[in-house]
Motif scaffolding. Structure first.
Motif, mmCIF file in Angstrom:
data_model
loop_
_atom_site.group_PDB
_atom_site.id
_atom_site.type_symbol
_atom_site.label_atom_id
_atom_site.label_comp_id
_atom_site.label_asym_id
_atom_site.label_seq_id
_atom_site.Cartn_x
_atom_site.Cartn_y
_atom_site.Cartn_z
ATOM 1 N N ASP A 17 38.580 48.414 43.254
ATOM 2 C CA ASP A 17 37.245 47.852 43.107
ATOM 3 C C ASP A 17 37.227 46.933 41.887
ATOM 4 O O ASP A 17 37.442 47.387 40.765
ATOM 5 C CB ASP A 17 36.232 48.990 42.935
ATOM 6 C CG ASP A 17 34.796 48.503 42.860
ATOM 7 O OD1 ASP A 17 34.575 47.278 42.726
ATOM 8 O OD2 ASP A 17 33.886 49.350 42.936
ATOM 9 N N PRO A 18 36.953 45.623 42.065
ATOM 10 C CA PRO A 18 36.978 44.708 40.917
ATOM 11 C C PRO A 18 35.932 45.045 39.865
ATOM 12 O O PRO A 18 36.072 44.653 38.704
ATOM 13 C CB PRO A 18 36.715 43.332 41.554
ATOM 14 C CG PRO A 18 36.107 43.620 42.884
ATOM 15 C CD PRO A 18 36.686 44.916 43.336
ATOM 16 N N GLU A 19 34.890 45.803 40.252
ATOM 17 C CA GLU A 19 33.879 46.187 39.270
ATOM 18 C C GLU A 19 34.389 47.235 38.292
ATOM 19 O O GLU A 19 33.739 47.518 37.283
ATOM 20 C CB GLU A 19 32.625 46.706 39.989
ATOM 21 C CG GLU A 19 31.880 45.633 40.775
ATOM 22 C CD GLU A 19 30.572 46.132 41.353
ATOM 23 O OE1 GLU A 19 30.271 47.332 41.217
ATOM 24 O OE2 GLU A 19 29.837 45.308 41.916
ATOM 25 N N ASP A 49 44.763 39.739 43.781
ATOM 26 C CA ASP A 49 43.602 39.595 44.666
ATOM 27 C C ASP A 49 42.387 40.304 44.082
ATOM 28 O O ASP A 49 41.256 39.811 44.191
ATOM 29 C CB ASP A 49 43.913 40.165 46.050
ATOM 30 C CG ASP A 49 44.989 39.371 46.778
ATOM 31 O OD1 ASP A 49 45.235 38.215 46.393
ATOM 32 O OD2 ASP A 49 45.586 39.912 47.726
ATOM 33 N N ILE A 50 42.598 41.454 43.467
ATOM 34 C CA ILE A 50 41.500 42.192 42.844
ATOM 35 C C ILE A 50 40.936 41.404 41.665
ATOM 36 O O ILE A 50 39.718 41.242 41.524
ATOM 37 C CB ILE A 50 41.989 43.575 42.375
ATOM 38 C CG1 ILE A 50 42.369 44.439 43.581
ATOM 39 C CG2 ILE A 50 40.923 44.278 41.525
ATOM 40 C CD1 ILE A 50 43.125 45.701 43.213
ATOM 41 N N ARG A 52 41.056 38.198 41.026
ATOM 42 C CA ARG A 52 40.385 36.948 41.418
ATOM 43 C C ARG A 52 38.911 37.171 41.751
ATOM 44 O O ARG A 52 38.111 36.227 41.683
ATOM 45 C CB ARG A 52 41.093 36.322 42.621
ATOM 46 C CG ARG A 52 42.445 35.699 42.307
ATOM 47 C CD ARG A 52 42.955 34.917 43.510
ATOM 48 N NE ARG A 52 44.320 34.461 43.362
ATOM 49 C CZ ARG A 52 44.685 33.361 42.683
ATOM 50 N NH1 ARG A 52 43.761 32.626 42.083
ATOM 51 N NH2 ARG A 52 45.964 33.006 42.616
ATOM 52 N N GLN A 53 38.556 38.378 42.130
ATOM 53 C CA GLN A 53 37.163 38.684 42.460
ATOM 54 C C GLN A 53 36.299 38.914 41.222
ATOM 55 O O GLN A 53 35.080 38.997 41.321
ATOM 56 C CB GLN A 53 37.094 39.925 43.344
ATOM 57 C CG GLN A 53 37.822 39.789 44.672
ATOM 58 C CD GLN A 53 37.817 41.083 45.442
ATOM 59 O OE1 GLN A 53 36.771 41.586 45.867
ATOM 60 N NE2 GLN A 53 39.001 41.668 45.627
ATOM 61 N N ALA A 54 36.951 39.017 40.056
ATOM 62 C CA ALA A 54 36.220 39.361 38.842
ATOM 63 C C ALA A 54 36.271 38.290 37.756
ATOM 64 O O ALA A 54 35.402 38.249 36.888
ATOM 65 C CB ALA A 54 36.763 40.681 38.277
#
Length: 231
Positions: A17-19, A49-50, A52-54
């Motif tokens: 989870d990027p959060e 990939d994780i 890049r979401q954050a």
């Protein structure tokens, strides 16, 4: 004039989870001009990939690192040396480099092998901790890992002595146990622990799967499966 050597950062990115990336991890990634990302044989870069979401990686150099899954110590050593040399080229040029690591950088972490190689050669290394997968799994299952008097044991799911280790008191966490899950489930059954075990696969990822009953195993558990056995 000597060029300043870069610093080698190991950044724990959490289980999926990027959060769950920490503020310190995000600041480190924003600071470093080079991002070293482990890459699978099929070309996947899950940790990248994780991330890049954050955080934006625009303008940064992405350095893929290929590691073998061989159990041959010599082959493993050569794989890690090649990765360390790729990182060293950037550090020698004064570029701080952040290596991404799923979960935490101190728990079954590929980063630790490169850190040992590079620090032996005089480079500075800094560890940025991340959320361990088993903590995220416990939260997903809605269970605590310990009580005031109970120990916690972190075990490799593929360990050959797993059966004996299951006799340890307290809570047991079986890390990366997907490929060995049938054998682990049988060892749990033989000790009457199967009903006390639960598993989460790919915690925090879109492919996440929760299994609270290991008497009926899913057909494909993948690599990132974590089992918690709580007595």
């Amino acid at each position: 004039m000597d060029v300043r050597q870069g610093v080698f950062y190991g950044v724990g990115v959490g289980p999926g989870d990027p959060e769950l990336l920490t503020v310190k991890a995000l600041k480190t990634l924003e600071h470093c001009p080079v991002i070293a990302a482990p890459r699978t044989r099929s070309g996947e870069t899950l940790a990248l990939d994780i991330v890049r979401q954050a955080v934006s990686l625009e303008g940064k150099t992405i350095l893929p690192l290929d590691f073998t899954m061989s159990r041959d110590p010599a082959v493993l050593r050569q794989s890690r040396l090649r990765a360390a040399e790729a990182v060293m080229a950037h550090l020698s040029a004064g570029r701080d480099t952040a290596m991404l690591n799923l979960g935490d950088v101190s728990i079954y972490a590929t980063f630790s092998y490169l850190m040992d190689i590079l620090t032996d050669r005089g480079y500075e290394a800094v560890m940025v901790p991340g959320v361990p997968s088993f903590c995220a799994v416990a939260a997903r299952l809605g269970t605590s890992l310990t009580t005031v008097s109970s120990p916690l044991h972190i075990l490799p799911g593929s360990g050959g002595s797993l059966a004996e280790l299951l006799d340890l008191p307290g809570t047991k966490v079986l890390m990366k146990s997907g490929r060995q899950l049938p054998q682990a489930a049988e060892a749990l059954r033989q000790r009457g622990l199967l009903e006390k075990a639960a598993m989460v696969r790919d915690c925090g990822l879109p492919t996440e799967q929760v299994c609270r009953d290991l008497t009926h195993l899913p057909q494909d558990t993948g690599y990132f499966a974590t089992v918690i056995v709580k007595e």
